[in-house]
Scaffold this active site. Sequence first.
Site, PDB file in Angstrom:
ATOM      1  N   ILE A 270       0.875  -1.199   0.000  1.00  9.46           N
ATOM      2  CA  ILE A 270       0.000   0.000   0.000  1.00  9.46           C
ATOM      3  C   ILE A 270       0.899   1.232   0.000  1.00  9.46           C
ATOM      4  O   ILE A 270       1.727   1.377   0.908  1.00  9.46           O
ATOM      5  CB  ILE A 270      -0.862   0.072   1.295  1.00  9.46           C
ATOM      6  CG1 ILE A 270      -1.517  -1.281   1.613  1.00  9.46           C
ATOM      7  CG2 ILE A 270      -1.902   1.182   1.209  1.00  9.46           C
ATOM      8  CD1 ILE A 270      -1.913  -1.431   3.077  1.00  9.46           C
ATOM      9  N   HIS A 271       0.751   2.085  -0.993  1.00 13.96           N
ATOM     10  CA  HIS A 271       1.551   3.315  -0.948  1.00 13.96           C
ATOM     11  C   HIS A 271       0.923   4.517  -1.643  1.00 13.96           C
ATOM     12  O   HIS A 271       1.442   5.617  -1.574  1.00 13.96           O
ATOM     13  CB  HIS A 271       2.942   3.081  -1.545  1.00 13.96           C
ATOM     14  CG  HIS A 271       2.941   3.036  -3.044  1.00 13.96           C
ATOM     15  ND1 HIS A 271       2.451   1.975  -3.744  1.00 13.96           N
ATOM     16  CD2 HIS A 271       3.340   3.943  -3.966  1.00 13.96           C
ATOM     17  CE1 HIS A 271       2.570   2.214  -5.047  1.00 13.96           C
ATOM     18  NE2 HIS A 271       3.103   3.396  -5.215  1.00 13.96           N
TER      19      HIS A 271
END
Length: 359
Positions: A205-206
């Site tokens: 997740i970024h």
Amino acid sequence: MKILTVVGARPQFIKAAVVSRVVACCDNVKEVIIHTGQHFDKNMSDIFFEEMEIPKPDYNLHINSLSHGAMTGRMLEKIETVIKKEGPDVVVVYGDTNSTIAGALAAKKLHVKVAHVEAGLRSYNMDMPEEINRILTDRISDYLFCPTIASVENLKREGFEQLDNKIFNVGDVMLDAAKFYSKKSSKKSSIISNLDLQEFVLCTIHRAENTDNPKKLQSIFEALNQINKNIKVIVPLHPRTVEKSKNIKVKTDFTIIEPVGYFDIIELLKHCKIVLSDSGGLQKESYFFNKPCITLRNETEWIELTENGFNELAGADTKKILKAFENLINKNIDFNVLLYGDGKAGEKIVNILFSEFSK
Ligand code: UDP
């Protein structure tokens, strides 16, 4: 021919490694590399240069941890100085980061040709910083190296054929990278045994749309906690997400590790059951390694993956993520469809540029 390559972020190191490897075999091509410094720590930068054997950058600009405007502005100024000094035939930029638009704009204003690798991708979500960067970069590029049929179609729909540029569908450099480095990864990485992994889910997740919205991040974490009750969830967490997750109230039961290098991520992809991610690269790599993917976004640039049933969009909604997980985890999927070229995108890019600039 002299190429000036501008990179600054993790996905760009991987993409540029593919082209650099081809350039290294050509006697008549010289490459000068600028590292803007957008990603700078060991696990987000140095490890890729080491593992992928990318030549050391000729220039390190050390520009990071700034707002979008400040970062892009400083890059623009410094890249301009390097272009003036080096006098390249062409500046090559990759993907959709601030380093991409800064490199392209600096070159174009100096009347130096611009080549954009990964051109034509669209999410049609102008709230994404990546979408702004890629649209503006495409518009001022002379050579648009598209990875997919859909990306060529996007450019045509936007009228790019009437503009002064050249469009090529060369396939995806990420496929070249996956093919080449996956032959080495099992010898180079021991992540599977080190973490004692059997059955597991891989998640990254970024994206700002998830990390900068505490509700969304919390909702994703809740889904991961649920999934982790039955099957171990491994999350190599991006530094931005680590920082933002300090504001999240929900306790994380899944396994968070530091971001890993390319050999480790390939081994994780090879051995996992399914991928959950908001990353562009991971969506394709899941398919390269025959794994279904749940995309933690509401839209994707890689529409051929969703169209073929390899990928489901679930946004950040806990229920939708769990439903997509149920759908995909035991589904028998035939990955035998070629979507991203033949793994020779790097060679095609260098050959095209060489034939343009050795006239
Ligand atoms: N990646 C990696 N280690 C990690 C996470 C990702 O090596 O811990 C690799 C992976 O190959 C991915 C690439 O970095 O495709 C690009 O990553 P990112 O998700 O940061 O960028 P995006 O593809 O969304 O632009």
